[in-house]
Design a protein around this motif. Structure first.
Motif, PDB file in Angstrom:
ATOM      1  N   VAL A   1       0.813  -1.053   0.098  1.00  0.00           N
ATOM      2  CA  VAL A   1       0.111   0.010   0.262  1.00  0.00           C
ATOM      3  C   VAL A   1       1.029   1.338  -0.053  1.00  0.00           C
ATOM      4  O   VAL A   1       0.775   2.242  -0.714  1.00  0.00           O
ATOM      5  N   GLY A   2       2.135   1.210   0.784  1.00  0.00           N
ATOM      6  CA  GLY A   2       2.843   2.345   0.866  1.00  0.00           C
ATOM      7  C   GLY A   2       3.538   2.566  -0.288  1.00  0.00           C
ATOM      8  O   GLY A   2       3.684   3.870  -0.895  1.00  0.00           O
ATOM      9  N   ILE A   3       3.888   1.567  -1.327  1.00  0.00           N
ATOM     10  CA  ILE A   3       4.517   1.673  -2.535  1.00  0.00           C
ATOM     11  C   ILE A   3       3.539   2.445  -3.343  1.00  0.00           C
ATOM     12  O   ILE A   3       3.770   2.994  -4.245  1.00  0.00           O
ATOM     13  N   LEU A   4       2.149   1.767  -3.470  1.00  0.00           N
ATOM     14  CA  LEU A   4       1.224   2.215  -4.182  1.00  0.00           C
ATOM     15  C   LEU A   4       0.966   3.791  -3.991  1.00  0.00           C
ATOM     16  O   LEU A   4       0.833   4.475  -5.009  1.00  0.00           O
ATOM     17  N   LEU A   5       1.010   4.215  -2.624  1.00  0.00           N
ATOM     18  CA  LEU A   5       0.814   5.512  -2.393  1.00  0.00           C
ATOM     19  C   LEU A   5       2.055   6.339  -3.264  1.00  0.00           C
ATOM     20  O   LEU A   5       1.792   7.702  -3.647  1.00  0.00           O
ATOM     21  N   ILE A   6       3.134   5.759  -2.990  1.00  0.00           N
ATOM     22  CA  ILE A   6       4.269   6.576  -3.499  1.00  0.00           C
ATOM     23  C   ILE A   6       4.222   6.713  -5.093  1.00  0.00           C
ATOM     24  O   ILE A   6       4.557   7.664  -5.770  1.00  0.00           O
ATOM     25  N   TYR A   7       3.583   5.652  -5.930  1.00  0.00           N
ATOM     26  CA  TYR A   7       3.416   5.755  -7.377  1.00  0.00           C
ATOM     27  C   TYR A   7       2.567   6.591  -7.321  1.00  0.00           C
ATOM     28  O   TYR A   7       2.876   7.485  -8.749  1.00  0.00           O
ATOM     29  N   LEU A   8       1.296   6.679  -6.710  1.00  0.00           N
ATOM     30  CA  LEU A   8       0.328   7.649  -6.955  1.00  0.00           C
ATOM     31  C   LEU A   8       0.892   9.162  -7.016  1.00  0.00           C
ATOM     32  O   LEU A   8       0.425   9.977  -7.703  1.00  0.00           O
ATOM     33  N   ALA A   9       1.780   9.332  -5.796  1.00  0.00           N
ATOM     34  CA  ALA A   9       2.171  10.740  -5.746  1.00  0.00           C
ATOM     35  C   ALA A   9       3.303  11.038  -6.701  1.00  0.00           C
ATOM     36  O   ALA A   9       2.932  12.213  -7.271  1.00  0.00           O
ATOM     37  N   ILE A  10       3.882  10.191  -7.141  1.00  0.00           N
ATOM     38  CA  ILE A  10       4.940  10.541  -8.290  1.00  0.00           C
ATOM     39  C   ILE A  10       4.542  10.497  -9.813  1.00  0.00           C
ATOM     40  O   ILE A  10       4.632  11.479 -10.472  1.00  0.00           O
ATOM     41  N   LYS A  11       4.021   9.443  -9.980  1.00  0.00           N
ATOM     42  CA  LYS A  11       3.374   9.128 -11.372  1.00  0.00           C
ATOM     43  C   LYS A  11       2.216   9.928 -11.445  1.00  0.00           C
ATOM     44  O   LYS A  11       1.898  10.244 -12.761  1.00  0.00           O
ATOM     45  N   ARG A  12       1.195   9.737 -10.765  1.00  0.00           N
ATOM     46  CA  ARG A  12      -0.014  10.584 -11.187  1.00  0.00           C
ATOM     47  C   ARG A  12      -0.271  11.637 -10.348  1.00  0.00           C
ATOM     48  O   ARG A  12      -1.145  12.531 -10.516  1.00  0.00           O
ATOM     49  N   GLU A  13       0.834  12.243  -9.825  1.00  0.00           N
ATOM     50  CA  GLU A  13       0.878  13.571  -9.046  1.00  0.00           C
ATOM     51  C   GLU A  13      -0.150  13.861  -8.121  1.00  0.00           C
ATOM     52  O   GLU A  13      -0.943  14.954  -8.049  1.00  0.00           O
ATOM     53  N   MET A  14      -0.767  12.753  -7.436  1.00  0.00           N
ATOM     54  CA  MET A  14      -2.042  12.961  -6.632  1.00  0.00           C
ATOM     55  C   MET A  14      -1.351  13.189  -5.424  1.00  0.00           C
ATOM     56  O   MET A  14      -1.054  12.573  -4.491  1.00  0.00           O
ATOM     57  N   GLU A  15      -1.881  14.447  -4.801  1.00  0.00           N
ATOM     58  CA  GLU A  15      -1.323  15.200  -3.711  1.00  0.00           C
ATOM     59  C   GLU A  15       0.004  14.764  -3.001  1.00  0.00           C
ATOM     60  O   GLU A  15       0.224  14.060  -2.165  1.00  0.00           O
ATOM     61  N   PRO A  16       1.174  14.983  -3.965  1.00  0.00           N
ATOM     62  CA  PRO A  16       2.333  14.288  -3.620  1.00  0.00           C
ATOM     63  C   PRO A  16       2.950  14.939  -2.146  1.00  0.00           C
ATOM     64  O   PRO A  16       3.669  14.045  -1.742  1.00  0.00           O
ATOM     65  N   THR A  17       2.551  16.031  -2.169  1.00  0.00           N
ATOM     66  CA  THR A  17       3.236  16.476  -0.609  1.00  0.00           C
ATOM     67  C   THR A  17       2.678  15.664   0.685  1.00  0.00           C
ATOM     68  O   THR A  17       3.300  15.590   1.518  1.00  0.00           O
ATOM     69  N   LEU A  18       1.516  15.067   0.410  1.00  0.00           N
ATOM     70  CA  LEU A  18       1.066  14.428   1.636  1.00  0.00           C
ATOM     71  C   LEU A  18       1.481  12.733   1.187  1.00  0.00           C
ATOM     72  O   LEU A  18       1.609  11.832   2.249  1.00  0.00           O
ATOM     73  N   LEU A  19       0.998  12.395   0.000  1.00  0.00           N
ATOM     74  CA  LEU A  19       0.833  10.873  -0.206  1.00  0.00           C
ATOM     75  C   LEU A  19       2.414  10.411  -0.336  1.00  0.00           C
ATOM     76  O   LEU A  19       2.606   9.220   0.334  1.00  0.00           O
ATOM     77  N   LEU A  20       3.171  11.238  -0.741  1.00  0.00           N
ATOM     78  CA  LEU A  20       4.533  10.468  -0.791  1.00  0.00           C
ATOM     79  C   LEU A  20       5.088  10.212   0.764  1.00  0.00           C
ATOM     80  O   LEU A  20       5.516   9.060   0.838  1.00  0.00           O
ATOM     81  N   PRO A  21       5.069  11.338   1.802  1.00  0.00           N
ATOM     82  CA  PRO A  21       5.599  10.946   3.109  1.00  0.00           C
ATOM     83  C   PRO A  21       4.581   9.830   3.801  1.00  0.00           C
ATOM     84  O   PRO A  21       5.379   9.222   4.269  1.00  0.00           O
ATOM     85  N   MET A  22       3.538   9.716   3.280  1.00  0.00           N
ATOM     86  CA  MET A  22       2.561   8.824   4.007  1.00  0.00           C
ATOM     87  C   MET A  22       2.973   7.506   3.259  1.00  0.00           C
ATOM     88  O   MET A  22       2.988   6.590   4.173  1.00  0.00           O
ATOM     89  N   GLY A  23       3.193   7.234   2.270  1.00  0.00           N
ATOM     90  CA  GLY A  23       3.530   5.951   1.653  1.00  0.00           C
ATOM     91  C   GLY A  23       5.031   5.479   2.081  1.00  0.00           C
ATOM     92  O   GLY A  23       5.006   4.488   2.362  1.00  0.00           O
ATOM     93  N   PHE A  24       5.943   6.388   1.997  1.00  0.00           N
ATOM     94  CA  PHE A  24       7.287   5.984   2.855  1.00  0.00           C
ATOM     95  C   PHE A  24       7.042   5.819   4.293  1.00  0.00           C
ATOM     96  O   PHE A  24       7.630   4.904   4.734  1.00  0.00           O
ATOM     97  N   GLY A  25       6.430   6.287   4.887  1.00  0.00           N
ATOM     98  CA  GLY A  25       5.854   6.115   6.237  1.00  0.00           C
ATOM     99  C   GLY A  25       5.255   4.788   6.528  1.00  0.00           C
ATOM    100  O   GLY A  25       5.713   3.987   7.595  1.00  0.00           O
ATOM    101  N   ALA A  26       4.647   4.714   5.773  1.00  0.00           N
ATOM    102  CA  ALA A  26       3.796   3.137   5.745  1.00  0.00           C
ATOM    103  C   ALA A  26       4.769   2.189   5.467  1.00  0.00           C
ATOM    104  O   ALA A  26       4.751   1.182   6.190  1.00  0.00           O
ATOM    105  N   ILE A  27       5.809   2.304   4.779  1.00  0.00           N
ATOM    106  CA  ILE A  27       6.755   1.448   4.518  1.00  0.00           C
ATOM    107  C   ILE A  27       7.597   0.991   5.824  1.00  0.00           C
ATOM    108  O   ILE A  27       8.119   0.056   6.204  1.00  0.00           O
ATOM    109  N   LEU A  28       8.245   2.269   6.386  1.00  0.00           N
ATOM    110  CA  LEU A  28       8.953   2.333   7.445  1.00  0.00           C
ATOM    111  C   LEU A  28       8.151   1.658   8.538  1.00  0.00           C
ATOM    112  O   LEU A  28       8.832   0.963   9.497  1.00  0.00           O
TER     113      LEU A  28
END
Lengths: 397, 62
Positions: free
Chosen positions: A38-65
């Motif tokens: 799910v974390g990788i999916l959030l990072i993908y959505l943030a980078i590839k689809r530019e969906m709210e990157p300022t929030l979804l990117l750290p959330m995705g990375f945090g989910a992995i951590l």
């Protein structure tokens, strides 16, 4: 207590029926793997689809951590019963759980970005912002069939299309679904350009979408722009005391923008404070991204009710204008599409309305009206959040 | 035939009623608050325009 618990119990029963040999540790590891995906999916959505990157990117990375087996980064989370000094747990405890610092600070940045000019020029648009919040209350009523009232209210607030309000309301109402509500809210906000055109086209006829409106711009004095945030803060805080923090921070940000003597701070609030706080907020919410909280029937239902909230919001705004048109002279009729902009997703919603309007009539220029309705929707959403807090924290729930 | 609801069902019914009532109440309060902001906006605009008009009149007199 409610039907939701019944569904969860049934799911557990089915799981045990089909996987009788599964043990707790096995489920836990499987859950962690799913959450890392799910974390990788959030990072993908943030980078590839530019969906709210300022929030979804750290959330995705945090989910992995958080979900790496043996990770201690989320230890010490309030209410988890674990002791520790995990940095993400500290961010959550201080920034969200105890004082709700992060969502409130984010509001200063958002306030500094908003120009209330189009609304001040056309004050009637404020009612579009009120109608556009209908989805919050309608979906809350529907969700209350399956969830306890406070959780239902927190789910309904997804319809505010306003991330910080969603966090603050679900946190203050002590909802057990903060993480799924936040993820669903931000994902749907990013999906506004896909969801809204469909709803707008389903709720209006081509003839209605073609209605052309002429915009006459009037000058607004600086004094009016300065007085406006102060008046709104006083009115909203008097009617719903719990909205004081939300509205107050939003309007303080706007005052920074309009006062004319703190331009560098206003720019800092827009360009630095807002993305920085979003980033920290994304990391702070990560400790909540665990399989136990997210991989439930509740999350699936939140996805459904969140979508309903967005659909109802748009439809309520459109139907409000349709009803108003009954009482308006034919030559002064309002294009119902403008009603769809009465939500907080700024300026995406305005752009959608402009685009759909131009598809129907190339000479249509609805953007100034839509922007006014959009900023009215922002006031409406924070006020709706405050009103729900005032009503439900008063003991009704 | 009339059926007695269990205590659990009663609680559920009450919760749903409260949800519906508080939903509509919150929406009505929201509309009321927006109405007050609307009136404030009209007043602010009227005062500002009047002040601007007077200023222009004074400048014209000079």
């Amino acid at each position: 207590m409610d039907n939701f618990n019944f569904f969860t119990a049934k799911l557990n029963e089915l799981t045990m029926h089909y996987f009788p040999n599964a043990n707790q540790a096995g489920f836990e590891i499987a859950g962690q793997i799913i959450m890392i995906l799910v974390g990788i999916l959030l990072i993908y959505l943030a980078i590839k689809r530019e969906m709210e990157p300022t929030l979804l990117l750290p959330m995705g990375f945090g989910a992995i951590l958080v979900n790496i087996p043996g990770s201690v980064i989320a230890e010490g989370l309030v209410g988890s019963g674990t002791a520790g000094h995990g940095i993400l747990a500290w961010l959550y405890n201080v920034g969200i759980d105890q004082w709700e610092v992060l969502p409130l600070l984010l509001f200063i940045g958002i306030g500094a970005m908003i120009d209330f000019g189009p609304l001040i020029q056309k004050p009637w648009l404020i009612f579009v912002g009120a109608a556009g919040q209908g989805g919050i209350f309608l979906s809350m009523m529907l969700a209350s069939i399956f969830f306890p009232l406070k959780d239902a209210a927190a789910i309904g607030i997804i319809g505010a299309a306003d991330g910080p309000t969603a966090i603050l309301v679900s946190q203050r109402l002590a909802s057990q679904f903060i993480a799924p509500i936040l993820i669903v809210a931000y994902c749907y906000m990013a999906l506004v350009p896909i969801i809204q055109p469909i709803v707008l086209k389903c709720t209006t006829t081509k003839h209605e979408r073609e209605i052309k409106m002429t915009y006459s711009s009037q000058s607004i004095s600086k004094t009016t722009k300065i007085i406006f945030p102060i008046v709104v803060t006083i009115v909203c805080s008097a009617i719903a005391p719990d909205s004081a923090a939300l509205v107050g921070m939003l309007m303080f940000g706007n005052l920074l923008r309009e006062c004319g003597v703190l331009d560098s701070l206003s720019r800092a609030a827009q360009d630095i404070l807002s993305p920085l706080i979003s980033l920290v907020l994304g990391l702070a919410i990560a400790p909540m991204l665990n399989a136990n909280d997210l991989l439930t029937v509740g999350t699936l239902m939140i996805i459904i009710f969140g979508l309903l909230a967005f659909i109802f919001d748009t439809a309520c705004g459109v139907f409000f204008i349709k009803i108003a048109n009954i009482f308006i002279k034919k030559e002064n009729r309002i294009n119902p599409l403008i009603g769809g902009a009465g939500i907080s997703a700024f300026p995406m919603s305005s752009r959608v309305v402009q685009k759909v309007g131009q598809q129907a009539n190339k000479q249509n220029h609805l953007l100034p009206f839509a922007l006014g309705a959009n900023v009215a929707g922002q006031i409406g959403s924070v006020l709706a959040g405050g009103l729900l807090l005032t009503l439900l924290q008063g003991g009704i729930g | 035939m009339f059926e007695f609801l269990s205590f659990h069902e009663h609680l559920n019914e009450i919760a749903k009623t409260v949800a519906v009532e508080s939903g509509f109440l919150a929406w009505a309060l929201l509309a009321g608050a927006m109405g007050v902001i609307f009136i404030s906006l009209l007043a602010m605009n009227a005062i500002t325009r009047r002040a601007e008009r007077k200023k222009k009149e004074k400048e014209a007199q000079k």
